[in-house]
Scaffold this active site. Structure first.
Site, short mmCIF file in Angstrom:
data_model
loop_
_atom_site.label_atom_id
_atom_site.label_comp_id
_atom_site.label_asym_id
_atom_site.label_seq_id
_atom_site.Cartn_x
_atom_site.Cartn_y
_atom_site.Cartn_z
N HIS A 9 38.51 40.34 62.01
CA HIS A 9 39.48 41.14 62.76
C HIS A 9 40.54 41.75 61.84
O HIS A 9 41.02 42.84 62.09
CB HIS A 9 40.14 40.28 63.85
CG HIS A 9 40.73 39.00 63.33
ND1 HIS A 9 39.93 37.98 62.88
CD2 HIS A 9 42.01 38.60 63.15
CE1 HIS A 9 40.70 36.97 62.48
NE2 HIS A 9 41.97 37.33 62.62
N HIS A 98 30.37 45.50 34.20
CA HIS A 98 30.22 44.19 33.55
C HIS A 98 29.60 43.13 34.45
O HIS A 98 28.91 42.24 33.96
CB HIS A 98 31.59 43.67 33.09
CG HIS A 98 32.14 44.41 31.92
ND1 HIS A 98 33.23 43.98 31.20
CD2 HIS A 98 31.74 45.58 31.32
CE1 HIS A 98 33.47 44.84 30.22
NE2 HIS A 98 32.59 45.83 30.28
N ARG A 132 24.69 42.61 26.92
CA ARG A 132 25.20 41.23 26.89
C ARG A 132 25.59 40.72 28.27
O ARG A 132 25.63 39.51 28.50
CB ARG A 132 26.40 41.13 25.94
CG ARG A 132 27.64 41.88 26.43
CD ARG A 132 28.69 42.01 25.35
NE ARG A 132 29.93 42.61 25.82
CZ ARG A 132 30.12 43.92 25.97
NH1 ARG A 132 29.14 44.76 25.72
NH2 ARG A 132 31.28 44.39 26.40
#
Ligand code: RB5
Length: 146
Positions: A9, A98, A132
């Site tokens: 809500h 990322h 990475r």
């Protein structure tokens, strides 16, 4: 692109604004509730969006509660879900680059509508950088097993 969206809500009004703003841009929404400002429990709505994503019924998710905190916590308990509370434009981009976030989270009582719409567009326009970051997001689900 198909987006599963839900709110409690406290996030209902902002959810409606997001659907209204992004439908004309070609995004297809699966609106999983809530459908009014009557009080409900945010974990129930996090659950609906997470299931839609994990069952490959949507490409991305959006969740909104009053602060964005409770519904983020609830969503991030699902393995495979990376829900990011987009509290700035920079974070909206980094959450994709990322973290490969698959759920954008907003606070219906804590964020201005124009900021939210802009951050959502940034999130949609930004790609995961990979490299990475793949190893790091994979570890999220490994440690989530403990
Ligand atoms: C509901 O009143 C409110 O607690 C909820 O929307 C959210 O802010 C929780 O984190």
């Amino acid at each position: 692109m198909k987006i599963a969206i839900a709110a409690d809500h406290g996030g209902f009004a902002l959810k409606q604004k997001l659907i209204e703003a992004f439908t004309p841009k070609g995004y297809q929404f699966d609106d999983l509730g809530t459908y009014s400002e009557e009080s409900v429990d945010y974990p129930d709505y996090a659950e609906k969006v997470c299931h839609a994503l994990l069952e490959h019924k949507a490409d991305l998710g959006i969740l909104v509660c009053g602060s964005g905190i409770g519904i983020s916590i609830a969503a991030n308990r699902h393995k495979g879900i990376r829900a990011a509370l987009l509290y700035s434009d920079e974070v909206a981009a980094l959450a994709r680059k990322h973290n490969n976030a698959n759920v954008a989270v907003f606070g219906g009582r804590t964020m201005a509508e124009d900021d939210v719409l802009r951050r959502m567009q940034i999130f949609l326009n930004t790609e995961f950088e990979g490299g990475r970051h793949i190893r790091r997001i994979e570890k999220l689900d490994v440690y989530g097993e403990c």
